[in-house]
Design a protein around this motif. Structure first.
Motif, PDB file in Angstrom:
ATOM      1  N   PHE A 239     -21.906 -11.826 -15.253  1.00 18.16           N
ATOM      2  CA  PHE A 239     -22.620 -10.978 -16.215  1.00 18.16           C
ATOM      3  C   PHE A 239     -21.618 -10.271 -17.129  1.00 18.16           C
ATOM      4  CE2 PHE A 239     -25.124  -7.336 -17.661  1.00 18.16           C
ATOM      5  CZ  PHE A 239     -26.288  -7.975 -18.028  1.00 18.16           C
TER       6      PHE A 239
ATOM      7  N   MET B  75     -25.462 -10.008 -27.962  1.00 16.71           N
ATOM      8  CA  MET B  75     -26.604 -10.710 -27.358  1.00 16.71           C
ATOM      9  C   MET B  75     -26.890 -10.184 -25.954  1.00 16.71           C
ATOM     10  SD  MET B  75     -27.512 -12.927 -29.597  1.00 16.71           S
ATOM     11  CE  MET B  75     -28.112 -14.551 -29.183  1.00 16.71           C
ATOM     12  N   VAL B  76     -25.859  -9.823 -25.213  1.00 14.06           N
ATOM     13  CA  VAL B  76     -26.072  -9.383 -23.827  1.00 14.06           C
ATOM     14  C   VAL B  76     -26.436  -7.895 -23.814  1.00 14.06           C
ATOM     15  CG1 VAL B  76     -25.019  -9.125 -21.538  1.00 14.06           C
ATOM     16  CG2 VAL B  76     -24.632 -11.205 -22.874  1.00 14.06           C
TER      17      VAL B  76
ATOM     18  N   SER C 139     -25.412  -5.156 -22.541  1.00 18.31           N
ATOM     19  CA  SER C 139     -25.239  -4.255 -21.398  1.00 18.31           C
ATOM     20  C   SER C 139     -24.119  -4.800 -20.529  1.00 18.31           C
ATOM     21  CB  SER C 139     -26.544  -4.212 -20.597  1.00 18.31           C
ATOM     22  OG  SER C 139     -26.326  -3.630 -19.340  1.00 18.31           O
TER      23      SER C 139
ATOM     24  N   PRO D 202     -26.154  -5.178 -14.706  1.00 19.73           N
ATOM     25  CA  PRO D 202     -27.561  -5.585 -14.534  1.00 19.73           C
ATOM     26  C   PRO D 202     -28.459  -4.398 -14.162  1.00 19.73           C
ATOM     27  CG  PRO D 202     -26.082  -7.050 -13.321  1.00 19.73           C
ATOM     28  CD  PRO D 202     -25.249  -5.894 -13.780  1.00 19.73           C
ATOM     29  N   SER D 203     -29.770  -4.578 -14.321  1.00 21.09           N
ATOM     30  CA  SER D 203     -30.756  -3.514 -14.076  1.00 21.09           C
ATOM     31  C   SER D 203     -30.771  -3.059 -12.615  1.00 21.09           C
ATOM     32  CB  SER D 203     -32.152  -4.023 -14.421  1.00 21.09           C
ATOM     33  OG  SER D 203     -32.214  -4.353 -15.767  1.00 21.09           O
TER      34      SER D 203
ATOM     35  N   GLU E  62     -39.974 -14.630 -18.479  1.00 21.82           N
ATOM     36  CA  GLU E  62     -38.948 -13.587 -18.636  1.00 21.82           C
ATOM     37  C   GLU E  62     -37.984 -13.984 -19.750  1.00 21.82           C
ATOM     38  OE1 GLU E  62     -36.359 -12.795 -15.271  1.00 21.82           O
ATOM     39  OE2 GLU E  62     -35.376 -11.145 -16.352  1.00 21.82           O
TER      40      GLU E  62
ATOM     41  N   GLY F  62     -30.388 -13.119 -17.752  1.00 20.95           N
ATOM     42  CA  GLY F  62     -28.986 -12.892 -17.363  1.00 20.95           C
ATOM     43  C   GLY F  62     -28.704 -13.615 -16.060  1.00 20.95           C
TER      44      GLY F  62
ATOM     45  N   THR G 157     -31.392 -10.818 -12.176  1.00 19.90           N
ATOM     46  CA  THR G 157     -31.670  -9.539 -11.489  1.00 19.90           C
ATOM     47  C   THR G 157     -33.174  -9.325 -11.298  1.00 19.90           C
ATOM     48  OG1 THR G 157     -29.834  -8.783 -12.835  1.00 19.90           O
ATOM     49  CG2 THR G 157     -30.924  -7.140 -11.473  1.00 19.90           C
ATOM     50  N   PHE G 158     -33.974  -9.700 -12.295  1.00 18.01           N
ATOM     51  CA  PHE G 158     -35.430  -9.568 -12.182  1.00 18.01           C
ATOM     52  C   PHE G 158     -36.059 -10.817 -11.552  1.00 18.01           C
ATOM     53  CE2 PHE G 158     -35.527  -5.887 -15.013  1.00 18.01           C
ATOM     54  CZ  PHE G 158     -36.725  -5.255 -14.690  1.00 18.01           C
TER      55      PHE G 158
ATOM     56  N   ILE H 249     -36.137 -17.565 -19.909  1.00 18.35           N
ATOM     57  CA  ILE H 249     -35.530 -18.114 -21.138  1.00 18.35           C
ATOM     58  C   ILE H 249     -34.308 -17.286 -21.527  1.00 18.35           C
ATOM     59  CG2 ILE H 249     -35.955 -18.690 -23.559  1.00 18.35           C
ATOM     60  CD1 ILE H 249     -39.003 -18.507 -22.932  1.00 18.35           C
TER      61      ILE H 249
ATOM     62  N   PHE I 214     -25.425 -18.482 -18.113  1.00 14.49           N
ATOM     63  CA  PHE I 214     -26.412 -17.817 -17.253  1.00 14.49           C
ATOM     64  C   PHE I 214     -27.439 -18.824 -16.740  1.00 14.49           C
ATOM     65  CE2 PHE I 214     -25.793 -13.504 -19.629  1.00 14.49           C
ATOM     66  CZ  PHE I 214     -24.670 -13.235 -18.867  1.00 14.49           C
TER      67      PHE I 214
ATOM     68  N   GLY J 163     -32.576 -21.400 -24.358  1.00 14.33           N
ATOM     69  CA  GLY J 163     -33.197 -21.380 -25.677  1.00 14.33           C
ATOM     70  C   GLY J 163     -33.461 -19.948 -26.083  1.00 14.33           C
TER      71      GLY J 163
ATOM     72  N   VAL K 103     -34.972 -11.581 -35.861  1.00 15.88           N
ATOM     73  CA  VAL K 103     -35.207 -12.228 -34.567  1.00 15.88           C
ATOM     74  C   VAL K 103     -36.141 -11.378 -33.698  1.00 15.88           C
ATOM     75  CG1 VAL K 103     -34.125 -13.070 -32.435  1.00 15.88           C
ATOM     76  CG2 VAL K 103     -33.045 -13.525 -34.636  1.00 15.88           C
TER      77      VAL K 103
ATOM     78  N   ILE L 127     -39.801 -12.538 -32.282  1.00 13.21           N
ATOM     79  CA  ILE L 127     -40.061 -12.603 -30.840  1.00 13.21           C
ATOM     80  C   ILE L 127     -41.293 -11.763 -30.485  1.00 13.21           C
ATOM     81  CG2 ILE L 127     -39.155 -11.923 -28.565  1.00 13.21           C
ATOM     82  CD1 ILE L 127     -36.370 -12.813 -29.587  1.00 13.21           C
TER      83      ILE L 127
ATOM     84  N   TYR M 297     -38.027  -3.329 -21.251  1.00 17.60           N
ATOM     85  CA  TYR M 297     -37.137  -2.212 -20.905  1.00 17.60           C
ATOM     86  C   TYR M 297     -35.949  -2.269 -21.852  1.00 17.60           C
ATOM     87  CZ  TYR M 297     -34.753  -5.933 -18.338  1.00 17.60           C
ATOM     88  OH  TYR M 297     -34.135  -7.117 -17.999  1.00 17.60           O
TER      89      TYR M 297
HETATM   90  C1  SAM Z   1     -29.240  -6.870 -21.198  1.00 16.77           C
HETATM   91  S1  SAM Z   1     -29.102  -8.596 -20.789  1.00 16.77           S
HETATM   92  C2  SAM Z   1     -30.440  -8.659 -19.600  1.00 16.77           C
HETATM   93  C3  SAM Z   1     -29.973  -8.652 -18.223  1.00 16.77           C
HETATM   94  C4  SAM Z   1     -30.978  -8.805 -17.087  1.00 16.77           C
HETATM   95  N1  SAM Z   1     -32.311  -9.136 -17.510  1.00 16.77           N
HETATM   96  C5  SAM Z   1     -31.001  -7.566 -16.205  1.00 16.77           C
HETATM   97  O1  SAM Z   1     -32.042  -6.975 -16.018  1.00 16.77           O
HETATM   98  O2  SAM Z   1     -29.965  -7.197 -15.685  1.00 16.77           O
HETATM   99  C6  SAM Z   1     -29.793  -9.444 -22.193  1.00 16.77           C
HETATM  100  C7  SAM Z   1     -29.938 -10.967 -22.038  1.00 16.77           C
HETATM  101  O3  SAM Z   1     -30.656 -11.458 -23.188  1.00 16.77           O
HETATM  102  C8  SAM Z   1     -30.124 -12.748 -23.538  1.00 16.77           C
HETATM  103  N2  SAM Z   1     -30.544 -13.040 -24.926  1.00 16.77           N
HETATM  104  C9  SAM Z   1     -30.100 -12.506 -26.086  1.00 16.77           C
HETATM  105  N3  SAM Z   1     -30.804 -12.975 -27.142  1.00 16.77           N
HETATM  106  C10 SAM Z   1     -31.756 -13.813 -26.635  1.00 16.77           C
HETATM  107  C11 SAM Z   1     -32.832 -14.584 -27.215  1.00 16.77           C
HETATM  108  N4  SAM Z   1     -33.068 -14.604 -28.538  1.00 16.77           N
HETATM  109  N5  SAM Z   1     -33.621 -15.313 -26.376  1.00 16.77           N
HETATM  110  C12 SAM Z   1     -33.416 -15.317 -25.037  1.00 16.77           C
HETATM  111  N6  SAM Z   1     -32.408 -14.609 -24.433  1.00 16.77           N
HETATM  112  C13 SAM Z   1     -31.598 -13.873 -25.216  1.00 16.77           C
HETATM  113  C14 SAM Z   1     -28.634 -12.578 -23.297  1.00 16.77           C
HETATM  114  O4  SAM Z   1     -27.968 -13.816 -23.161  1.00 16.77           O
HETATM  115  C15 SAM Z   1     -28.636 -11.742 -22.001  1.00 16.77           C
HETATM  116  O5  SAM Z   1     -28.657 -12.574 -20.860  1.00 16.77           O
END
Ligand code: SAM
Length: 212
Positions: free
Chosen positions: A29, A39-40, A42, A45-46, A68, A72, A75-76, A93, A99, A117, A150, A154, A171
């Motif tokens: 992570f 993109m990530v 954080s 993880p949560s 979902e 990442g 975690t969920f 996704i 990941f 994707g 984006v 979404i 969240y």
């Molecule tokens: C804050 S992390 C989430 C971590 C995890 N869900 C948790 O609770 O610990 C954000 C995630 O969103 C993914 N991501 C970013 N843009 C995205 C998109 N357009 N579609 C799908 N996933 C995306 C990133 O690759 C990353 O894994």
């Protein structure tokens, strides 16, 4: 267990966190954050508190398809699979191939489908899995740092793909995410979870049944 009972039982999550077979989830992570910080969004993880609270509003008996965004390192995913019915499906996704590869290796459960994707293509991905609608969609996406347009795309696609009575669970560290939800959802519940790093805003955006 009889052989028919064994067939009815989904292949439950077998989990391996073995460093011998690949990176450990926290390291992966953090590596993902260093590679794609925007993109990530954080570095940690949560928390369990956040997960339990976010999922507390889901009607699991009415859930055939749970989607979902941004799982990442899963975690969920694990708590969702623990709560889901044997005949339900979880589609996760994420844009990050590392990941998704990790999730495919680590979570062996016949109800689980990790997809590389963008969440913007949720309608197509749901259709490819043989469903018309999702019952619930959960998002851990960093909405406010996603490339322009984006987040809006979404939120719009999610409002379309949900069944009436379903909800978009979001969240986020910043309350700014609500401006993406407002144009598409009339009823949005809000919560705040301080026991997470950093503390998180929680939203349950409901797709109400049409009035009769
Ligand atoms: C804050 S992390 C989430 C971590 C995890 N869900 C948790 O609770 O610990 C954000 C995630 O969103 C993914 N991501 C970013 N843009 C995205 C998109 N357009 N579609 C799908 N996933 C995306 C990133 O690759 C990353 O894994």
């Amino acid at each position: 267990m009889t052989s028919s009972a064994a067939r009815a039982e989904p292949r439950r999550a077998s989990r391996r966190h073995s460093g011998a077979h690949g990176p450990r989830p926290l390291g992966l992570f953090f590596k993902g954050f260093l590679k794609h910080p925007v993109m990530v969004g954080s570095i940690i993880p949560s928390s369990t508190k956040l997960i339990d609270r976010m999922l507390s509003r889901v009607d699991w008996a009415e859930t055939k398809l749970f989607v979902e965004y941004g799982p990442g390192v899963g975690t969920f995913c694990r708590p969702i699979l623990d709560r889901m019915a044997p005949d339900a499906t979880l589609v996760a996704i994420d844009t990050n191939a590392d990941f998704i590869d990790y999730l495919k290796r680590d979570i062996r459960d016949s109800r689980f489908s990790p997809v590389q994707g963008s969440a913007a293509y949720v309608r197509e991905i749901v259709a490819e899995h043989g469903f018309d609608h999702a019952d619930y969609v959960l998002s851990g996406l960093p909405f406010s740092t996603l490339p322009p347009g984006v987040g809006d795309a979404i939120a719009a696609a999610t409002a379309e793909v949900l069944r009436p009575g379903g909800a978009f669970l979001v969240y986020q560290f910043s309350p700014k995410v609500k401006k993406f939800l407002d144009p598409h959802f009339k009823r949005i519940d809000h919560g705040f979870e301080p026991r997470n790093i950093p503390p998180a805003q929680l939203y349950w955006a409901w797709k109400d049944q049409p009035a009769v």
